[in-house]
Design a protein around this motif. Structure first.
Motif, PDB file in Angstrom:
ATOM      1  N   ASP A  87      -4.387  -6.502   1.935  1.00  0.00           N
ATOM      2  CA  ASP A  87      -4.387  -5.088   1.557  1.00  0.00           C
ATOM      3  C   ASP A  87      -5.541  -4.716   0.646  1.00  0.00           C
ATOM      4  O   ASP A  87      -5.516  -3.672   0.015  1.00  0.00           O
ATOM      5  CB  ASP A  87      -3.045  -4.683   0.941  1.00  0.00           C
ATOM      6  N   THR A  88      -6.574  -5.562   0.615  1.00  0.00           N
ATOM      7  CA  THR A  88      -7.747  -5.254  -0.193  1.00  0.00           C
ATOM      8  C   THR A  88      -9.021  -5.570   0.591  1.00  0.00           C
ATOM      9  O   THR A  88      -9.003  -6.409   1.510  1.00  0.00           O
ATOM     10  CB  THR A  88      -7.790  -6.075  -1.503  1.00  0.00           C
TER      11      THR A  88
ATOM     12  N   VAL B  70      -4.076  -3.762   5.793  1.00  0.00           N
ATOM     13  CA  VAL B  70      -2.850  -2.980   5.769  1.00  0.00           C
ATOM     14  C   VAL B  70      -2.968  -1.934   4.663  1.00  0.00           C
ATOM     15  O   VAL B  70      -3.156  -2.279   3.500  1.00  0.00           O
ATOM     16  CB  VAL B  70      -1.622  -3.878   5.528  1.00  0.00           C
TER      17      VAL B  70
ATOM     18  N   LYS C 160      -0.748   0.772   3.638  1.00  0.00           N
ATOM     19  CA  LYS C 160       0.406   1.052   2.785  1.00  0.00           C
ATOM     20  C   LYS C 160       0.926  -0.248   2.190  1.00  0.00           C
ATOM     21  O   LYS C 160       1.253  -1.180   2.904  1.00  0.00           O
ATOM     22  CB  LYS C 160       1.499   1.748   3.584  1.00  0.00           C
ATOM     23  N   ASN C 161       1.022  -0.290   0.847  1.00  0.00           N
ATOM     24  CA  ASN C 161       1.518  -1.507   0.213  1.00  0.00           C
ATOM     25  C   ASN C 161       2.654  -1.239  -0.775  1.00  0.00           C
ATOM     26  O   ASN C 161       2.987  -2.084  -1.586  1.00  0.00           O
ATOM     27  CB  ASN C 161       0.382  -2.286  -0.454  1.00  0.00           C
TER      28      ASN C 161
ATOM     29  N   ARG D 110      -6.838   4.312  -0.414  1.00  0.00           N
ATOM     30  CA  ARG D 110      -6.798   2.943   0.100  1.00  0.00           C
ATOM     31  C   ARG D 110      -7.367   2.882   1.520  1.00  0.00           C
ATOM     32  O   ARG D 110      -8.086   1.954   1.871  1.00  0.00           O
ATOM     33  CB  ARG D 110      -5.369   2.401   0.066  1.00  0.00           C
TER      34      ARG D 110
ATOM     35  N   ASP E 156       0.967   0.127   8.077  1.00  0.00           N
ATOM     36  CA  ASP E 156       1.893  -0.710   7.312  1.00  0.00           C
ATOM     37  C   ASP E 156       2.371  -1.851   8.197  1.00  0.00           C
ATOM     38  O   ASP E 156       1.911  -2.003   9.331  1.00  0.00           O
ATOM     39  CB  ASP E 156       3.060   0.100   6.740  1.00  0.00           C
TER      40      ASP E 156
END
Length: 144
Positions: free
Chosen positions: A76-77, A94, A96-97, A113, A128
């Motif tokens: 997610d980064t 991804v 949505k975290n 994001r 997600d």
């Protein structure tokens, strides 16, 4: 039929092993990952690239990976995307975290994001992790 259980899965995290295992156990997620593949920051220099490399080594030792295996790294980064690419893995970013309204589509955090992750040029960008059929189709290279 696509089956998640057939896919070897390990956790690659910047957490130290004790913290990572605690999170997996408390959230009841440890059942979904092979502890022989899992790789943690305190097992190497702590750099994400090296943590992924350790997971690949672990998977190779148990016969779940070789140089012809497609490996998907979900993160997610932007640094997750970069580390995946440096290890010749397929990067899946991804967006949505969390479950906060701001992290959902149309929320400011979600938009921020998404821009950051798009700029990191992942191989695949997902909203997600809830669309398991889509994820399995991608992994199995099926038409989606």
């Amino acid at each position: 039929k696509l089956v998640l259980e057939e896919i070897p899965r390990g956790v690659v995290t910047g957490n130290i092993r004790l913290a990572g295992e605690t999170i997996l156990n408390v959230t009841n997620l440890s059942q979904f990952f092979n502890p022989e593949i899992n790789a943690y920051a305190d097992q190497t220099t702590g750099k994400r690239t090296m943590i992924i490399k350790n997971a690949l080594i672990n998977a190779n030792i148990i016969g779940a990976y070789d140089e012809n295996t497609n490996v998907f790294v979900f993160g997610d980064t932007p640094s997750d995307v970069e580390a995946a690419k440096e290890n010749s893995c397929i990067s899946v970013a991804v967006i949505k975290n969390s479950n906060t309204p701001e992290s959902s589509p149309n929320g400011l955090e979600y938009k921020r994001r998404k821009e950051l992750l798009e700029a990191s040029n992942p191989d695949i960008l997902l909203d997600d992790l809830t669309e398991i059929d889509l994820i399995l189709a991608i992994i199995y290279a099926q038409d989606i």
